[in-house]
Motif scaffolding. Structure first.
Motif, PDB file in Angstrom:
ATOM      1  N   UNK A 129      44.233  35.899  45.008  1.00 49.40           N
ATOM      2  CA  UNK A 129      44.249  37.342  45.261  1.00 49.40           C
ATOM      3  C   UNK A 129      44.131  38.122  43.950  1.00 49.40           C
ATOM      4  N   UNK A 130      44.739  37.595  42.891  1.00 50.54           N
ATOM      5  CA  UNK A 130      44.592  38.222  41.575  1.00 50.54           C
ATOM      6  C   UNK A 130      43.133  38.221  41.140  1.00 50.54           C
ATOM      7  N   UNK A 131      42.468  37.082  41.327  1.00 50.15           N
ATOM      8  CA  UNK A 131      41.052  36.982  40.932  1.00 50.15           C
ATOM      9  C   UNK A 131      40.202  37.950  41.733  1.00 50.15           C
ATOM     10  N   UNK A 132      40.507  38.081  43.021  1.00 55.36           N
ATOM     11  CA  UNK A 132      39.728  38.986  43.881  1.00 55.36           C
ATOM     12  C   UNK A 132      39.932  40.441  43.459  1.00 55.36           C
ATOM     13  N   UNK A 133      41.166  40.812  43.137  1.00 54.53           N
ATOM     14  CA  UNK A 133      41.454  42.178  42.703  1.00 54.53           C
ATOM     15  C   UNK A 133      40.793  42.466  41.360  1.00 54.53           C
ATOM     16  N   UNK A 134      40.873  41.476  40.454  1.00 51.87           N
ATOM     17  CA  UNK A 134      40.232  41.644  39.141  1.00 51.87           C
ATOM     18  C   UNK A 134      38.715  41.811  39.292  1.00 51.87           C
ATOM     19  N   UNK A 135      38.137  41.075  40.190  1.00 49.67           N
ATOM     20  CA  UNK A 135      36.697  41.185  40.423  1.00 49.67           C
ATOM     21  C   UNK A 135      36.327  42.567  40.934  1.00 49.67           C
ATOM     22  N   UNK A 136      37.121  43.095  41.858  1.00 45.84           N
ATOM     23  CA  UNK A 136      36.864  44.440  42.384  1.00 45.84           C
ATOM     24  C   UNK A 136      36.993  45.475  41.280  1.00 45.84           C
ATOM     25  N   UNK A 137      38.043  45.358  40.465  1.00 48.05           N
ATOM     26  CA  UNK A 137      38.227  46.293  39.354  1.00 48.05           C
ATOM     27  C   UNK A 137      37.020  46.286  38.429  1.00 48.05           C
ATOM     28  N   UNK A 138      36.549  45.086  38.085  1.00 51.91           N
ATOM     29  CA  UNK A 138      35.408  44.950  37.194  1.00 51.91           C
ATOM     30  C   UNK A 138      34.153  45.574  37.796  1.00 51.91           C
ATOM     31  N   UNK A 139      33.905  45.291  39.059  1.00 52.47           N
ATOM     32  CA  UNK A 139      32.713  45.809  39.724  1.00 52.47           C
ATOM     33  C   UNK A 139      32.744  47.331  39.844  1.00 52.47           C
ATOM     34  N   UNK A 140      33.898  47.879  40.214  1.00 48.92           N
ATOM     35  CA  UNK A 140      34.014  49.338  40.373  1.00 48.92           C
ATOM     36  C   UNK A 140      33.821  50.041  39.034  1.00 48.92           C
ATOM     37  N   UNK A 141      34.459  49.526  37.988  1.00 48.92           N
ATOM     38  CA  UNK A 141      34.345  50.147  36.665  1.00 48.92           C
ATOM     39  C   UNK A 141      32.902  50.107  36.160  1.00 48.92           C
ATOM     40  N   UNK A 166      39.381  52.496  42.439  1.00 49.10           N
ATOM     41  CA  UNK A 166      39.748  51.072  42.393  1.00 49.10           C
ATOM     42  C   UNK A 166      40.864  50.783  43.388  1.00 49.10           C
ATOM     43  N   UNK A 167      41.870  51.643  43.429  1.00 48.04           N
ATOM     44  CA  UNK A 167      43.016  51.452  44.328  1.00 48.04           C
ATOM     45  C   UNK A 167      42.558  51.352  45.787  1.00 48.04           C
ATOM     46  N   UNK A 168      41.686  52.259  46.192  1.00 47.79           N
ATOM     47  CA  UNK A 168      41.241  52.296  47.585  1.00 47.79           C
ATOM     48  C   UNK A 168      40.519  51.020  47.997  1.00 47.79           C
ATOM     49  N   UNK A 169      39.796  50.413  47.069  1.00 46.01           N
ATOM     50  CA  UNK A 169      39.047  49.197  47.408  1.00 46.01           C
ATOM     51  C   UNK A 169      39.882  47.926  47.234  1.00 46.01           C
ATOM     52  N   UNK A 170      40.710  47.904  46.196  1.00 43.68           N
ATOM     53  CA  UNK A 170      41.473  46.697  45.911  1.00 43.68           C
ATOM     54  C   UNK A 170      42.670  46.506  46.839  1.00 43.68           C
ATOM     55  N   UNK A 171      43.171  47.578  47.418  1.00 41.51           N
ATOM     56  CA  UNK A 171      44.338  47.457  48.300  1.00 41.51           C
ATOM     57  C   UNK A 171      44.016  46.687  49.584  1.00 41.51           C
ATOM     58  N   UNK A 176      48.969  47.339  46.984  1.00 38.45           N
ATOM     59  CA  UNK A 176      49.115  47.761  45.591  1.00 38.45           C
ATOM     60  C   UNK A 176      50.107  48.916  45.465  1.00 38.45           C
ATOM     61  N   UNK A 177      50.766  48.929  44.327  1.00 40.99           N
ATOM     62  CA  UNK A 177      51.684  50.021  44.037  1.00 40.99           C
ATOM     63  C   UNK A 177      51.044  51.067  43.133  1.00 40.99           C
ATOM     64  N   UNK A 178      50.217  50.591  42.204  1.00 39.39           N
ATOM     65  CA  UNK A 178      49.632  51.497  41.219  1.00 39.39           C
ATOM     66  C   UNK A 178      48.418  50.868  40.573  1.00 39.39           C
ATOM     67  N   UNK A 179      47.436  51.696  40.259  1.00 41.69           N
ATOM     68  CA  UNK A 179      46.293  51.282  39.449  1.00 41.69           C
ATOM     69  C   UNK A 179      46.129  52.306  38.328  1.00 41.69           C
ATOM     70  N   UNK A 180      45.972  51.820  37.125  1.00 41.01           N
ATOM     71  CA  UNK A 180      45.789  52.710  35.977  1.00 41.01           C
ATOM     72  C   UNK A 180      44.630  52.231  35.114  1.00 41.01           C
ATOM     73  N   UNK A 181      43.910  53.179  34.521  1.00 40.63           N
ATOM     74  CA  UNK A 181      42.976  52.848  33.450  1.00 40.63           C
ATOM     75  C   UNK A 181      43.807  52.932  32.183  1.00 40.63           C
ATOM     76  N   UNK A 182      44.286  51.778  31.755  1.00 40.15           N
ATOM     77  CA  UNK A 182      45.286  51.696  30.698  1.00 40.15           C
ATOM     78  C   UNK A 182      44.734  52.080  29.330  1.00 40.15           C
TER      79      UNK A 182
END
Length: 206
Positions: A129-141, A166-171, A176-182
């Motif tokens: 699930x971490x890999x899937x979320x990371x993939x979505x984050x990468x693709x969206x960005x 990102x939050x809307x797609x990765x959830x 998810x509790x929070x997504x930030x562009x750190x």
């Protein structure tokens, strides 16, 4: 302080540093220099709160680099941003997962940036699930950056539009509790000859 050092300090002129146009060219401080060329490349740090007056944005640190001096004004370019460590620590919860994605992107007007996104789950999730979320984050960005101008990307990162997308797609993968562009960092800027490194160092006049 010696007389020589006092005289050298008196020779310095104070310049007003202005934020880039995307932030309204508002003054963000003053800086001294005895020669204009010595200002080029200097990096100024401020917070989004200082620009907007919104205290909820005090944790967003912005970095601007002086690229031009005209008269008593020093003009800057966005160099990057970073959320404060205290703010990020406050988001961490026990028995939850933190997922980071570091992505190099290019905007449609030719700027290259490195963007770090962070997703925080409600509970601890599986590695898949971490890999899937990371993939979505990468693709969206990457997709957002490729379709946006430099200024549009800055606004989306700093004011939360990109993290919301990102939050809307990765959830859909895991709650998810929070997504930030750190963090973000400007790597290259466009030129007629092609992209070149964004860091500009002062050079002595000829």
């Amino acid at each position: 302080m010696s007389a020589r050092r006092r005289d050298k300090w008196k020779m310095k002129k104070w310049y007003t540093v202005l934020a880039p146009p995307v932030f309204g060219n508002v003054p963000i401080g003053t800086t001294p220099a005895d020669e204009e060329w010595k200002l080029i490349g200097r990096v100024i740090e401020t917070t989004l709160f200082d620009l907007t007056g919104d205290f909820t944005q005090v944790h967003i640190h912005l970095f601007f680099q002086i690229i031009e001096v005209k008269g008593e004004n020093a003009y800057t370019r966005f160099k990057g941003h970073e959320l404060s460590r205290d703010y990020m620590k406050s988001l961490i919860r026990r028995k939850s997962s933190k997922i980071a994605a570091i992505v190099d992107v290019a905007t449609k007007d030719g700027y290259g940036l490195r963007i770090t996104g962070v997703a925080l789950t409600t509970y601890r999730c599986k590695s898949s699930q971490k890999r899937a979320i990371r993939k979505i984050m990468t693709e969206v960005i990457k997709k957002f950056a490729s379709e946006a101008t430099f200024d549009e990307l800055i606004t989306a990162m700093v004011f939360g539009k990109l993290s919301t997308e990102i939050f809307q797609k990765a959830k859909k993968i895991y709650p998810l509790r929070k997504v930030e562009i750190y963090k973000s960092k400007l790597l290259t800027i466009p030129t007629p000859e092609g992209p070149k490194p964004a860091v500009v160092l002062p050079t002595p006049p000829r």
